[in-house]
Design a protein around this motif. Structure first.
Motif, short mmCIF file in Angstrom:
data_model
loop_
_atom_site.label_atom_id
_atom_site.label_comp_id
_atom_site.label_asym_id
_atom_site.label_seq_id
_atom_site.Cartn_x
_atom_site.Cartn_y
_atom_site.Cartn_z
N TYR A 1 16.32 11.95 -47.65
CA TYR A 1 17.71 11.56 -47.90
C TYR A 1 18.59 11.84 -46.69
N ALA A 2 18.14 12.75 -45.81
CA ALA A 2 18.91 13.13 -44.62
C ALA A 2 18.23 12.60 -43.36
N ARG A 3 17.39 11.58 -43.51
CA ARG A 3 16.65 10.98 -42.39
C ARG A 3 15.86 12.05 -41.64
N GLY A 4 15.14 12.87 -42.42
CA GLY A 4 14.32 13.91 -41.81
C GLY A 4 13.41 13.34 -40.75
N VAL A 5 13.20 14.09 -39.68
CA VAL A 5 12.47 13.60 -38.51
C VAL A 5 10.97 13.59 -38.79
N GLU A 6 10.42 12.40 -38.94
CA GLU A 6 8.98 12.25 -39.14
C GLU A 6 8.24 12.60 -37.86
N LEU A 7 6.94 12.87 -38.01
CA LEU A 7 6.14 13.27 -36.85
C LEU A 7 6.18 12.25 -35.73
N ASP A 8 6.21 10.95 -36.10
CA ASP A 8 6.19 9.92 -35.06
C ASP A 8 7.52 9.83 -34.30
N LEU B 1 9.32 12.78 -33.75
CA LEU B 1 9.56 14.12 -33.21
C LEU B 1 9.42 14.14 -31.69
N LYS B 2 8.40 13.44 -31.17
CA LYS B 2 8.20 13.40 -29.72
C LYS B 2 9.41 12.77 -29.03
N SER B 3 9.98 11.74 -29.64
CA SER B 3 11.17 11.09 -29.06
C SER B 3 12.33 12.08 -29.00
N GLN B 4 12.47 12.88 -30.06
CA GLN B 4 13.54 13.87 -30.06
C GLN B 4 13.32 14.90 -28.95
N TRP B 5 12.10 15.37 -28.81
CA TRP B 5 11.81 16.36 -27.77
C TRP B 5 12.08 15.78 -26.38
N ASP B 6 11.70 14.52 -26.18
CA ASP B 6 11.95 13.87 -24.89
C ASP B 6 13.45 13.77 -24.61
N GLU B 7 14.23 13.46 -25.64
CA GLU B 7 15.68 13.36 -25.47
C GLU B 7 16.28 14.72 -25.16
N ILE B 8 15.80 15.77 -25.81
CA ILE B 8 16.27 17.12 -25.50
C ILE B 8 16.01 17.44 -24.03
N ALA B 9 14.83 17.09 -23.55
CA ALA B 9 14.48 17.35 -22.14
C ALA B 9 15.38 16.57 -21.19
N ARG B 10 15.69 15.31 -21.53
CA ARG B 10 16.55 14.50 -20.67
C ARG B 10 17.96 15.08 -20.61
N VAL B 11 18.48 15.46 -21.77
CA VAL B 11 19.83 16.02 -21.81
C VAL B 11 19.88 17.36 -21.08
N GLN B 12 18.81 18.15 -21.20
CA GLN B 12 18.78 19.46 -20.54
C GLN B 12 18.99 19.34 -19.04
N GLU B 13 18.54 18.24 -18.45
CA GLU B 13 18.71 18.03 -17.02
C GLU B 13 20.17 17.78 -16.63
N ARG B 14 21.00 17.42 -17.63
CA ARG B 14 22.39 17.05 -17.34
C ARG B 14 23.41 18.11 -17.77
N VAL B 15 22.95 19.16 -18.45
CA VAL B 15 23.88 20.19 -18.92
C VAL B 15 23.38 21.57 -18.51
N LYS B 16 24.32 22.53 -18.48
CA LYS B 16 23.96 23.90 -18.13
C LYS B 16 23.53 24.70 -19.35
N ILE B 17 24.10 24.40 -20.50
CA ILE B 17 23.78 25.12 -21.72
C ILE B 17 22.29 24.98 -22.03
N LYS B 18 21.66 26.05 -22.50
CA LYS B 18 20.23 26.01 -22.80
C LYS B 18 20.03 25.34 -24.16
N LEU B 19 19.18 24.32 -24.19
CA LEU B 19 18.88 23.61 -25.43
C LEU B 19 17.55 24.11 -25.99
N LEU B 20 17.56 24.52 -27.23
CA LEU B 20 16.35 25.02 -27.90
C LEU B 20 15.94 24.02 -28.96
N ARG B 21 14.69 23.64 -28.93
CA ARG B 21 14.25 22.65 -29.92
C ARG B 21 13.74 23.37 -31.17
N GLY B 22 14.17 22.83 -32.30
CA GLY B 22 13.83 23.48 -33.56
C GLY B 22 13.83 22.51 -34.71
#
Length: 567
Positions: A375-382, A384-405
């Motif tokens: 109901y909340a568009r839970g992140v399916e396994l397929d 999840l990798k896209s989310q992790w990749d996006e976190i990594a891309r954003v991390q390169e552009r910001v100083k704040i530490k991003l933790l994946r969870g």
């Protein structure tokens, strides 16, 4: 141009539209937009009709083109076609009746068609007469449950959410401070103690000109009516039917008045006893002192923070030490429990990161819902990798530490959503119950015990699932769960969502006794949600949490090490 309605009429209509949209099952964001628009209209300092005439409504924060169109129609025609349409589509009294647990719009329609029920009072009388049990789809047990739910509702009705109370109290205080005759003006009462719900708003003002202050208070734009007025006090109703009282005291008596109107009766009684023990005549006689802190010290006590003034052991603690290390907003270094567009959030990972960074935060956890929360568009396994990749891309552009969870659902068996092999690759796991909340006490307790015993380190999210004034905490043996947490790899969330504020202070105190650690979260679903951090901190302080007991007062590496799923 017609001005048949004023801004408060418009705000009430917008709120009704939002509530009816929720009843229909429309997008919660669409409904929230109307509720936000209502708040924006109430807060207007400019004339609403002039804004409409000059086409400047969309310049008001929280009002877009669609909302502006609805408001314009109401101002010019004195009505809203959308509101008329929604009222026609839903049964009479649906908003009131749907506040009763177990009633949906469809069931309300059935009761209306069968028994002509249009209000909670109609429903109560029909239940007492034994007529509801004869309606198809209901029965004796349902009838009894409805009667019990009505009784519970009446007990809650006198309460106002803290967030709603502060939403009108803080502008009122600013309004009062603008008067030259006012020396000081501050919030008091339950709202200052950060109680999750309050009976109303209390404001204390320092001034030698009581009449001028009370006149000014009555002219506050959000006053809907004056209830009563005395020589030094005025009782009002503010927008949203929030009761408020403004108390005026001479400046020399201000600190004593603020202390008196803030503390719970049990706290004030203990202060009175402390005063008598020192040879005084009671705390109320300690006038002339410049601050509350001076009053406490005059009684031989460390100053007690407002959030702790409940008469629940804080006076004894004030004799033996102080509260200097009680957690504060400034102690929080990381935003924990945050949702993005990858699940049911409104903003992107980068939006959230930049907003948290602008607040001075050192880290941000990206904890979108897990797959079971469809109901909340839970992140399916397929995905999840896209989310992790996006976190990594954003991390390169910001100083704040991003933790994946993740915010992993606690399944009915007590297992966590996602395989262990996935959970082990995360920085942080929040484990929450989102479904099957009506399990009996024994089953829910076992479910939570199993979840907390999982070897993965997890943070127990919005622990008891309550929604203030809407849904009671689910049944479980809380102390049994706390005992298990104390022996396992887990911490407890203090959820700052102002509609949750979970868990409540009495359970935080029990968890403290067991040496359990905590995080203070926002449960933010947008960048605006970060503003809820103060509510989480307020509840944490009510629970007596110290800086060293709250994990997200740690720096990024310290926090990451403390919550790492695999030790």
């Amino acid at each position: 141009m017609s001005t048949m309605v004023d801004k408060l009429d418009v705000a009430r209509a917008l709120r009704e539209i939002g509530a009816l949209l929720r009843c229909k099952g429309e997008s919660s964001y669409k409904a929230q937009a109307y509720e936000n628009g209502a708040a924006s209209v109430e807060a207007l300092s400019e004339d609403l009709a002039r804004l409409v005439e000059e086409g400047r409504l969309t310049q008001v924060p929280g009002i877009g083109a669609s909302l502006a169109s609805v408001i314009t129609e109401m101002v010019r025609a004195g009505r809203s076609e959308l509101l008329t349409k929604l009222r026609a589509e839903l049964p009479p009294g649906v908003l009131e009746l749907c506040e009763i647990p177990g009633l949906s719009p469809k069931k309300v329609q059935v009761l209306h068609d069968a028994l002509g029920i249009t209000s909670v009072e109609d429903l109560r009388q029909a239940c007492l007469a034994g007529r509801v049990r004869s309606v198809k789809g209901f029965g004796p047990k349902t009838q009894q449950s409805l009667l019990e739910a009505i009784a519970q509702r009446e007990a809650r009705e006198a309460r106002v959410l803290l967030v709603d109370a502060l939403g009108v109290a803080e502008p009122l205080i600013e309004h009062l401070r603008a008067l030259p005759e006012v020396k000081q003006a501050d919030l008091a009462g339950e709202a200052r103690r950060f109680c999750e719900t309050v009976t109303g708003v209390q404001v204390v003002v320092a001034s030698d000109e009581a009449d001028a202050v009370l006149d000014h208070a009555a002219r506050f734009p959000r006053v809907t009516r004056v209830r009563s007025r005395g020589a030094s006090r005025i009782d009002l109703f503010l927008a949203g039917d929030v009761p408020a009282a403004v108390h005026v005291a001479p400046p020399a008596h201000y600190a004593a008045a603020l202390l008196t109107w803030t503390g719970a009766p049990a706290h004030l009684a203990e202060l009175g006893r402390a005063s008598v023990e020192r040879g005084g005549g009671g705390a109320s006689e300690l006038v002339g002192l410049e601050s509350e802190a001076q009053i406490y010290r005059a009684l031989g006590l460390a100053p007690v923070p407002p959030e702790l003034r409940e008469g629940d052991g804080e006076i004894e603690a004030a004799r033996g030490g102080g509260f200097d290390d009680l957690v504060t907003l400034g102690d929080i270094q990381g935003m924990v429990h945050c949702h993005t567009v990858f699940s049911d959030g409104n903003d992107t990972i980068e939006d959230m990161a930049r907003a948290a960074e602008a607040m001075g935060m050192k880290y941000l956890t990206i904890t979108d819902h897990s797959p079971t929360a469809h109901y909340a568009r839970g992140v399916e396994l397929d995905r999840l990798k896209s989310q992790w990749d996006e976190i990594a891309r954003v991390q390169e552009r910001v100083k704040i530490k991003l933790l994946r969870g993740t915010e992993s659902d606690i399944l009915a068996t007590g297992a966590l959503d996602y395989p262990d092999a996935i959970l082990e690759q995360l920085d942080v796991v929040i484990a929450s119950v989102h479904s099957r909340m009506k399990m009996d006490e024994a089953a829910m307790t076992q479910r939570l015990v199993e979840a907390m015993r999982q070897p993965i380190f997890k943070i127990w999210g919005h622990p008891l699932g309550r929604l203030l004034l809407r849904r009671e905490p689910f049944a479980c043996r809380v102390e049994e769960v706390l005992d298990v947490i104390a022996e396992s790899r887990a911490a407890i969330e203090v959820n700052g969502d102002p509609y949750r504020l979970d868990m409540e202070p009495r359970w935080l105190k029990e968890a403290k006794k067991r040496g359990i650690r905590f995080v203070v979260s926002t449960d933010a679903h947008s960048t605006k949600g970060f503003s809820s951090l103060r509510f989480g901190v307020g509840v944490a302080r009510r629970g007596g949490l110290r800086r060293g007991e709250v994990l997200n007062t740690l720096d990024p590496e310290g926090f990451r090490a403390a919550v790492r799923p695999i030790g």
